[in-house]
Design a protein around this motif. Sequence first.
Motif, PDB file in Angstrom:
ATOM      1  N   UNK A  97      -2.354   4.603   8.986  1.00 54.37           N
ATOM      2  CA  UNK A  97      -2.021   5.006  10.414  1.00 54.37           C
ATOM      3  C   UNK A  97      -3.017   5.802  10.933  1.00 54.37           C
ATOM      4  N   UNK A  98      -3.616   6.765  10.069  1.00 56.24           N
ATOM      5  CA  UNK A  98      -4.878   7.516  10.482  1.00 56.24           C
ATOM      6  C   UNK A  98      -6.251   6.796  10.240  1.00 56.24           C
ATOM      7  N   UNK A  99      -6.197   5.707   9.410  1.00 55.90           N
ATOM      8  CA  UNK A  99      -7.289   4.707   9.280  1.00 55.90           C
ATOM      9  C   UNK A  99      -8.533   5.164   8.570  1.00 55.90           C
ATOM     10  N   UNK A 100      -7.983   6.479   7.427  1.00 58.26           N
ATOM     11  CA  UNK A 100      -8.869   7.013   6.542  1.00 58.26           C
ATOM     12  C   UNK A 100      -8.777   5.901   5.351  1.00 58.26           C
ATOM     13  N   UNK A 101      -9.807   4.983   5.592  1.00 57.71           N
ATOM     14  CA  UNK A 101      -9.674   3.884   4.478  1.00 57.71           C
ATOM     15  C   UNK A 101     -10.039   4.357   3.001  1.00 57.71           C
TER      16      UNK A 101
END
Lengths: 279, 324
Positions: A128-132
């Motif tokens: 959801x926050x795109x912190x891979x």
Amino acid sequence: MKRSWSDVALSVWGVLVFLFLFAPIIVIIVSAFNTGRLLVAWDGFGFDGFIALLAKPAIRDAVWVSVQTGAIAALVATVLGTLAGIAMARHPGKWVFWFIGLLLLVSVTPEIVDAVALLPWLVFLGQDLGLALFSDGVVRLVVGHSLFATAVVSYIVRARLVGLDAQLEEASSDLYAKPLTTFRRVTLPLAMPAVLAGFLLSFTLSLDNTVIAAFVQVSGTTPWPVYVLSALRSGLRPEIASVSTIMLVLTLVALGLVAFVLRRAGDSATQIARTMTGN
Amino acid sequence: MPRFALAIPAWAWLVTFFVAPVAMVVWFSFGYKPGIFGTHANDVLSFDRYLEALSPTFFTTFLNTLWIGLAGTALCLVIGLPVAYWMAVKAPPSRRGLLLALVMVPFWTNFLVRTIGWQVILAPEGWLSTLLQGVGVIDGPLDILYTRTAVLIGVVYNYLPLMILPLYVAFDRVGNPLREASKDLGAGKWRTFARVTLPLARPGVIAGVLLVFIPLMGDYITATVLGGAKGNMVGQLVASQFQTAQNWALGSAMAVLLILVIMVTVALGALVVWLATLPFRSRNRLVLGEPPSTRAAPAAPSGADSAADTAPAAADRVPEEVAS
């Protein structure tokens, strides 16, 4: 002097309980040399199980993931815990009460609750926050394993420094050492035995962590205990016992080192036992 | 720089990866499962998931867990107390280090692996079963694995070191001088144990009971390996809601309930013990002197319990025991 019957009864009870404590461990170590197909059924003596560690990439990878995450998680927990422990011992205040409350909360929360809470949280951070970063298997395991370990290291370092007088640090600053120099040259060396013990304890805690690991792991980076857990469903083979025996030896070596470090630092056997159980 | 500056990294780490996720689970527990493919939704908030978690289907598991938790803790205490006393008082001092190390070995063996060890021992086709049949104790194969009894054996085994270690520390702290003083004043060994040693070791008993009961209630592995369908515990219930049923709302409610059950049980237990020991405590009052100033600062203060800190001081000075 003749020993009273109650003393004899106590000794017998003590020996029986020790046998009870070691029964399954002995069973596992013996099963490690079973050449049969199933762990439960004894077939013959041999080293087939140990060879599987080399022959099966899945097992090799699992052990490697465990060792790797153990080392990183221990490093994270040691850095965070050491700083927190020093702060608690050397800069006490009302905040320590709340901080210890948080550490206690971390220690008493059932692992399964941590596990089910971390799973959606890491999915939230990663997708959801795109912190891979948080979709990486090793990172997830390190995060999960470092929580309890951070609390343990904080306790140990704090206990060690509280027992030592702060005069040395005061002397250091009186002699015009900068705060950072005092920290590096005086405080840290004083805390060192506790820091080392904390690191090794965190490593073994991480090596053994099953519940949190089972939830947060990503396929491809399965740590050893989770491999065993999944083998439980598909049938336990003797190689599980063999690799577990090797891991047990590893753990005992690490713990022997902890005891050695603490003994050199002047702790009694009782204190060592207290430190090693994290209380 | 604030006093707690050095603790900020650890604080931030724990808030991000412990407080926030657990708070999210609490939040989920007020939601519901939307359809087959969703895991959770929070647009309508209610306590319905808690009611669902306490419905007869799941309630028996909660009761089962509580039963195993209480019985397991009691058994650990009954089994562990004599061992700890033996290690701290009766065993030769030179061997105590070794005995402690021996208790630590099972504690540090992988939890899952030692539980699997019990699965091997208790298996119907295992050697214990064969042995017992050969001796004639039982007629058919051993029928313990995958029952509640197996789970009980497993948890007692797994958490016993956590009971023995604090008890050992507590007994060790009481020290010989007090016991000798009690003997010199004419008390027999049972009386000495009941009136001097055990009351002074109380912090260890409390620590042991808490260290065993709390993690035991949340145990997931023991019941998974040894319990099968008959020996279910709440930990498995929570896990299955997240892993197989994909009902995160219900699983969250169960997790929150599990924590509440643990907290309420500990509080009730403390109250019961407090009430039950009231007559003893009024009869058996300890008057401890101030610790002598010559005593060096203890190397590792426990901080766990204020009563624990008075114990080493007591070892230096014989307290006057006031009995009426």
